[in-house]
Motif scaffolding. Sequence first.
Motif, short mmCIF file in Angstrom:
data_model
loop_
_atom_site.label_atom_id
_atom_site.label_comp_id
_atom_site.label_asym_id
_atom_site.label_seq_id
_atom_site.Cartn_x
_atom_site.Cartn_y
_atom_site.Cartn_z
N PRO A 22 -15.09 -14.40 -10.89
CA PRO A 22 -14.62 -13.00 -10.91
C PRO A 22 -14.76 -12.35 -12.29
O PRO A 22 -15.08 -11.16 -12.39
CB PRO A 22 -13.14 -13.11 -10.50
CG PRO A 22 -13.06 -14.39 -9.74
CD PRO A 22 -14.04 -15.31 -10.41
N LEU B 174 -18.34 -11.40 -12.90
CA LEU B 174 -18.65 -10.16 -12.19
C LEU B 174 -18.09 -8.94 -12.93
O LEU B 174 -18.71 -7.88 -12.96
CB LEU B 174 -18.08 -10.22 -10.77
CG LEU B 174 -18.80 -11.18 -9.81
CD1 LEU B 174 -18.00 -11.38 -8.54
CD2 LEU B 174 -20.19 -10.64 -9.48
N GLN B 175 -16.91 -9.10 -13.53
CA GLN B 175 -16.36 -8.01 -14.35
C GLN B 175 -17.28 -7.69 -15.52
O GLN B 175 -17.48 -6.52 -15.86
CB GLN B 175 -14.96 -8.38 -14.86
CG GLN B 175 -13.87 -8.31 -13.81
CD GLN B 175 -12.52 -8.68 -14.38
OE1 GLN B 175 -12.39 -9.02 -15.56
NE2 GLN B 175 -11.49 -8.61 -13.55
N VAL C 121 -18.40 -4.98 -12.30
CA VAL C 121 -17.64 -4.90 -11.05
C VAL C 121 -16.16 -5.03 -11.42
O VAL C 121 -15.59 -6.13 -11.41
CB VAL C 121 -18.06 -6.00 -10.06
CG1 VAL C 121 -17.34 -5.81 -8.72
CG2 VAL C 121 -19.56 -5.99 -9.86
N THR C 122 -15.53 -3.91 -11.72
CA THR C 122 -14.14 -3.93 -12.19
C THR C 122 -13.13 -3.61 -11.09
O THR C 122 -11.95 -3.90 -11.24
CB THR C 122 -13.96 -2.92 -13.35
OG1 THR C 122 -14.41 -1.62 -12.91
CG2 THR C 122 -14.78 -3.35 -14.56
N ASN D 267 -14.59 -6.78 -6.43
CA ASN D 267 -14.77 -8.03 -7.16
C ASN D 267 -14.48 -9.22 -6.25
O ASN D 267 -15.26 -10.19 -6.20
CB ASN D 267 -13.82 -8.05 -8.37
CG ASN D 267 -14.12 -9.19 -9.32
OD1 ASN D 267 -13.99 -10.35 -8.95
ND2 ASN D 267 -14.49 -8.87 -10.54
#
Length: 412
Positions: A30, A33-34, A38-39, A44
């Motif tokens: 995760p 991804l941030q 992707v916040t 996410n």
Amino acid sequence: MELWRRNLYILMGSQFLVMGAMTMIIPFLPLYLQEMGVTDPEKNQMWAGVIFGINFLSAFVMAPVWGSLADKKGRKIMVLRSGFGMSVVMILTGLATSPLQLMLLRLLNGTISGFVPASISLVATNTPRERVGYALGMLQSGGVAGSIMGPFIGGALAELIGFRMIFYLTGALLGIASLVVLFFVKEEKLPEEEKSQSAGFFADGSFILHQRTLLILFAAGFLLQFAMLGPQPQMPLYVERLGAPGGYIAFFAGLVTAVTGMANMMASPFLGRLGDRIGSDRVMVYAMIAAALFFIPHAFVTNVWQLLVLRFLLGLCMGGLLPSLHALVRHHAPAGKESTVYGYNSSAIFLGNMMGPIVGGFLTVWIDIRGLFLVTAGLLLLGAWWIKTGLNRPTTPKREQTVPQKRVSSAH
């Protein structure tokens, strides 16, 4: 050192690296991804679930294909194909710049995987029959150790060297492990020496899937993973509900998983050796019954320490499950088709890995996790009864234990 032992120890180490590499991404996916932008929490979580699971989906589809090729071209070459292929994909994963790229790379990683079933097949077919259970138990220990240490090492390295460097390092280690296999593992029992017949991939598959004993074993493999992994995603919430000492929920949630894996790793070689003496079917049935009995009190614990004790005892039982299953598959596989059969068995296990947490999550909404533990115990008791009664019935006659020619299989 005997050749089969040398092969076993090298492949144990390689399995440790492979399983560690496949699970290392869990703690920081995760966050990775941030870093890609992707916040939004919901997006996410969605991407993280898809990216992690798609690896097992493609592995489920491709396992029989790689198994069939291993029977034709050799098991060692399939281990090398997977090892070097995953090494390259891991390095490319470190270069990904978007969730879509990451998803496609994980899809590719599952597609070219097959290291574990190829290693199992190589060890099973190149080890003396009276030591197969022990060897598969040792191999299981290596894989479980990698699964345990992977998330821990991944989380620690993420703090030290960053997310992308982890993929580069993992890719390099997989490449080194594959080189060690290339130069030091020797496959004595080659497909040519087995004089295996092939009527084609689909005809061979049809023949295998019409063997009642093998279908029982595939179903047992699915049921094992489905039952064992069903409650797994809910364990952190259960730990939180029980009241983690000092409020260290994440630590104790990880410890609950770790003690199970450690017990599994400790028991696998011993129970594998026991299977060589008294029969892998007996060990598997007794281990499933014991696991079911230890799952029942999971539903009634009142603190984390009780849960930890039960998870450790459960892990001891789990050490006798997959090695015994693999030994039984080796015993009942048609001559020259061992790798193909292991491929289908791996697909069943991958399917259980995927479906268990999904169905378990839905059931938890209706019956709570305490009810899910009781359902899991019931499934394991059902599996033990299935193995006990199914394997004691008459099996396919000896004369049918070779793969038929195309005309025979099509008539079948």
